[in-house]
Design a protein around this motif. Sequence first.
Motif, PDB file in Angstrom:
ATOM      1  N   GLU A  85       0.767  -1.126   0.055  1.00  0.00           N
ATOM      2  CA  GLU A  85      -0.006   0.164  -0.165  1.00  0.00           C
ATOM      3  C   GLU A  85       0.790   1.132   0.115  1.00  0.00           C
ATOM      4  O   GLU A  85       1.765   1.280   0.846  1.00  0.00           O
ATOM      5  CB  GLU A  85      -0.805  -0.019   1.339  1.00  0.00           C
ATOM      6  CG  GLU A  85      -2.086   1.153   1.209  1.00  0.00           C
ATOM      7  CD  GLU A  85      -2.689   1.185   2.474  1.00  0.00           C
ATOM      8  OE1 GLU A  85      -3.576   1.892   2.300  1.00  0.00           O
ATOM      9  OE2 GLU A  85      -2.045   0.767   3.419  1.00  0.00           O
ATOM     10  N   GLN A 118     -11.194  15.229   6.318  1.00  0.00           N
ATOM     11  CA  GLN A 118     -11.973  13.798   6.193  1.00  0.00           C
ATOM     12  C   GLN A 118     -12.090  13.481   4.640  1.00  0.00           C
ATOM     13  O   GLN A 118     -13.322  13.592   4.173  1.00  0.00           O
ATOM     14  CB  GLN A 118     -13.226  13.565   6.845  1.00  0.00           C
ATOM     15  CG  GLN A 118     -13.472  14.175   8.074  1.00  0.00           C
ATOM     16  CD  GLN A 118     -12.642  13.320   8.988  1.00  0.00           C
ATOM     17  OE1 GLN A 118     -12.384  11.877   8.635  1.00  0.00           O
ATOM     18  NE2 GLN A 118     -12.338  13.547  10.399  1.00  0.00           N
ATOM     19  N   SER A 153      -8.291   8.614  -0.634  1.00  0.00           N
ATOM     20  CA  SER A 153      -6.769   8.747  -0.782  1.00  0.00           C
ATOM     21  C   SER A 153      -6.388   8.201  -2.184  1.00  0.00           C
ATOM     22  O   SER A 153      -6.731   7.341  -2.751  1.00  0.00           O
ATOM     23  CB  SER A 153      -6.422   7.852   0.454  1.00  0.00           C
ATOM     24  OG  SER A 153      -6.818   8.220   1.639  1.00  0.00           O
ATOM     25  N   SER A 194       0.095  11.617   5.391  1.00  0.00           N
ATOM     26  CA  SER A 194      -0.391  10.398   5.820  1.00  0.00           C
ATOM     27  C   SER A 194      -1.022  10.383   7.010  1.00  0.00           C
ATOM     28  O   SER A 194      -1.145   8.915   7.538  1.00  0.00           O
ATOM     29  CB  SER A 194       1.203   9.398   6.106  1.00  0.00           C
ATOM     30  OG  SER A 194       2.030   9.772   4.628  1.00  0.00           O
ATOM     31  N   VAL A 251      -4.079  10.529   9.437  1.00  0.00           N
ATOM     32  CA  VAL A 251      -5.516  10.625   9.343  1.00  0.00           C
ATOM     33  C   VAL A 251      -6.102  11.612  10.288  1.00  0.00           C
ATOM     34  O   VAL A 251      -5.697  11.846  11.449  1.00  0.00           O
ATOM     35  CB  VAL A 251      -6.248   9.306   9.778  1.00  0.00           C
ATOM     36  CG1 VAL A 251      -7.544   9.219   9.899  1.00  0.00           C
ATOM     37  CG2 VAL A 251      -5.530   8.107   8.903  1.00  0.00           C
ATOM     38  N   ASN A 256     -17.265   6.161   8.141  1.00  0.00           N
ATOM     39  CA  ASN A 256     -16.373   5.586   7.722  1.00  0.00           C
ATOM     40  C   ASN A 256     -15.576   6.462   6.995  1.00  0.00           C
ATOM     41  O   ASN A 256     -15.187   6.661   5.821  1.00  0.00           O
ATOM     42  CB  ASN A 256     -16.759   4.387   6.531  1.00  0.00           C
ATOM     43  CG  ASN A 256     -15.720   3.740   6.267  1.00  0.00           C
ATOM     44  OD1 ASN A 256     -14.827   3.481   6.879  1.00  0.00           O
ATOM     45  ND2 ASN A 256     -15.728   2.961   5.149  1.00  0.00           N
ATOM     46  N   ARG A 257     -15.056   7.498   7.746  1.00  0.00           N
ATOM     47  CA  ARG A 257     -14.369   8.888   7.180  1.00  0.00           C
ATOM     48  C   ARG A 257     -12.668   8.711   7.302  1.00  0.00           C
ATOM     49  O   ARG A 257     -12.219   9.632   7.351  1.00  0.00           O
ATOM     50  CB  ARG A 257     -14.907   9.990   7.755  1.00  0.00           C
ATOM     51  CG  ARG A 257     -16.283  10.283   7.333  1.00  0.00           C
ATOM     52  CD  ARG A 257     -16.853  11.530   7.937  1.00  0.00           C
ATOM     53  NE  ARG A 257     -16.964  11.626   9.475  1.00  0.00           N
ATOM     54  CZ  ARG A 257     -17.338  12.659   9.838  1.00  0.00           C
ATOM     55  NH1 ARG A 257     -17.205  13.871   9.227  1.00  0.00           N
ATOM     56  NH2 ARG A 257     -17.370  12.869  11.255  1.00  0.00           N
ATOM     57  N   ARG A 258     -12.251   7.671   8.160  1.00  0.00           N
ATOM     58  CA  ARG A 258     -10.892   7.613   8.466  1.00  0.00           C
ATOM     59  C   ARG A 258      -9.878   7.260   7.308  1.00  0.00           C
ATOM     60  O   ARG A 258      -9.634   6.171   7.072  1.00  0.00           O
ATOM     61  CB  ARG A 258     -10.736   6.467   9.530  1.00  0.00           C
ATOM     62  CG  ARG A 258     -11.797   6.689  10.573  1.00  0.00           C
ATOM     63  CD  ARG A 258     -11.325   7.780  11.477  1.00  0.00           C
ATOM     64  NE  ARG A 258     -10.245   7.639  12.148  1.00  0.00           N
ATOM     65  CZ  ARG A 258      -9.503   8.680  12.940  1.00  0.00           C
ATOM     66  NH1 ARG A 258     -10.361   9.840  13.096  1.00  0.00           N
ATOM     67  NH2 ARG A 258      -8.447   8.563  13.434  1.00  0.00           N
ATOM     68  N   ARG A 259      -9.514   8.352   6.673  1.00  0.00           N
ATOM     69  CA  ARG A 259      -8.532   8.483   5.877  1.00  0.00           C
ATOM     70  C   ARG A 259      -7.520   9.500   5.782  1.00  0.00           C
ATOM     71  O   ARG A 259      -7.923  10.621   6.291  1.00  0.00           O
ATOM     72  CB  ARG A 259      -9.230   8.404   4.186  1.00  0.00           C
ATOM     73  CG  ARG A 259      -9.961   7.154   3.807  1.00  0.00           C
ATOM     74  CD  ARG A 259     -10.294   7.476   2.431  1.00  0.00           C
ATOM     75  NE  ARG A 259     -10.880   6.145   1.800  1.00  0.00           N
ATOM     76  CZ  ARG A 259     -12.641   6.318   2.320  1.00  0.00           C
ATOM     77  NH1 ARG A 259     -13.132   7.337   2.458  1.00  0.00           N
ATOM     78  NH2 ARG A 259     -13.176   5.139   1.798  1.00  0.00           N
ATOM     79  N   THR A 291      -2.216   7.587   0.687  1.00  0.00           N
ATOM     80  CA  THR A 291      -1.996   6.232   1.119  1.00  0.00           C
ATOM     81  C   THR A 291      -0.401   6.161   1.907  1.00  0.00           C
ATOM     82  O   THR A 291       0.317   6.874   1.170  1.00  0.00           O
ATOM     83  CB  THR A 291      -2.096   5.155   0.210  1.00  0.00           C
ATOM     84  OG1 THR A 291      -1.382   5.534  -1.036  1.00  0.00           O
ATOM     85  CG2 THR A 291      -3.550   4.982  -0.032  1.00  0.00           C
TER      86      THR A 291
END
Length: 338
Positions: free
Chosen positions: A2, A160, A164, A183, A185, A326-329, A333
């Motif tokens: 990744e 948020q 990514s 990188s 979050v 579900n916004r944890r980005r 990457t």
Amino acid sequence: MEGVLSNLERRIWRLLQVLAWAAGMFIWGALFIDPRLGLHLLWNVLIPIAPALFVIAPGAWRNVCPLGSMALAPHHIGWSQQKRLSAVWRGRLFFAAFVLLIVVAPFRKVLLDTNGPLIGALLFAVGLVAIGMGLVLSQKSGWCSSLCPVYPVELLYGSQPVVSVPNAHCHTCLRCVSPCSESTVGLTPRTAVETKLGRATGVALTGCFPGFVWGWYNVPMFSGWDGVRHLHIAYGIPYAAASLSLVVYVTLCGVRPKQEDLITGIFATAAISTYYWFRLPPVFGIGDPDAAMIVDMSPWLPTWSATALRVIALGVFGWLMLARTNRRRAWQTQFNSL
Ligand code: SF4
């Protein structure tokens, strides 16, 4: 792995960087040769798209931003001294970025929105500063994560991100800044720069921005040197509204310290929604067609379409920035080596 680009992906991102840089150079050249076209492309096409892009894919913008590519060119060709930027100096540069933002933006109404060669000369000077800092400092600490005046706005709107993308500039991590903006979050303007000044700058930006944007849109566009005689209006209205907004933000955070993240998100959403509240209808030729029109759809649109566009923008940004789960980005990457 990744975050590690394949050769094909790397080539595609290089191509996108070159294309974005060429587009940037085209706009910059047009500011001198055909100012009407250059000003239209800069202020009515590029800038209105940018805030939405910061919400959806700030990492994509960070990969292809022409100014960022110029600042990182010394690193890529091996000419950068790669000096480490201390935390204290990063805090100072972040503060300077915020000051640049709130000083330059009102000046758009005075001269910059109507004077192509002037904004072209300013961008030239900014480009030299970015390259100069890239020659000395390591990776993105030289511009993209320190002095760039767009960086605080990227942090505000992009905490948020919807998507990514791989990091196309840092093939190895030199730990140029900590925490890494690409990188980590959930960074916000309050948490991106971990010094007292950095945090205070983040509070000031987050609190003042909704009022600042509202005030900016309530300043008329001056033409010629008339704007210089109306500096008190061009600066007074946005600064007064920004101060009021900041007082509300600080009070709310003081009364509800456990809700600080939510309050910060609400203020970020309020700022971008205010921006598109004013910006979106003119893009389609509704209202003042000279304001920012990209495509004139006014003959086909009913009178209530301006309100509909505004409500849609409010709903979309409210959902993307506040209601989405579900916004944890991170913006980009992560490197395995981080
Ligand atoms: S990945 Fe490493 S080198 Fe690249 S911006 Fe982040 S901290 Fe700096």
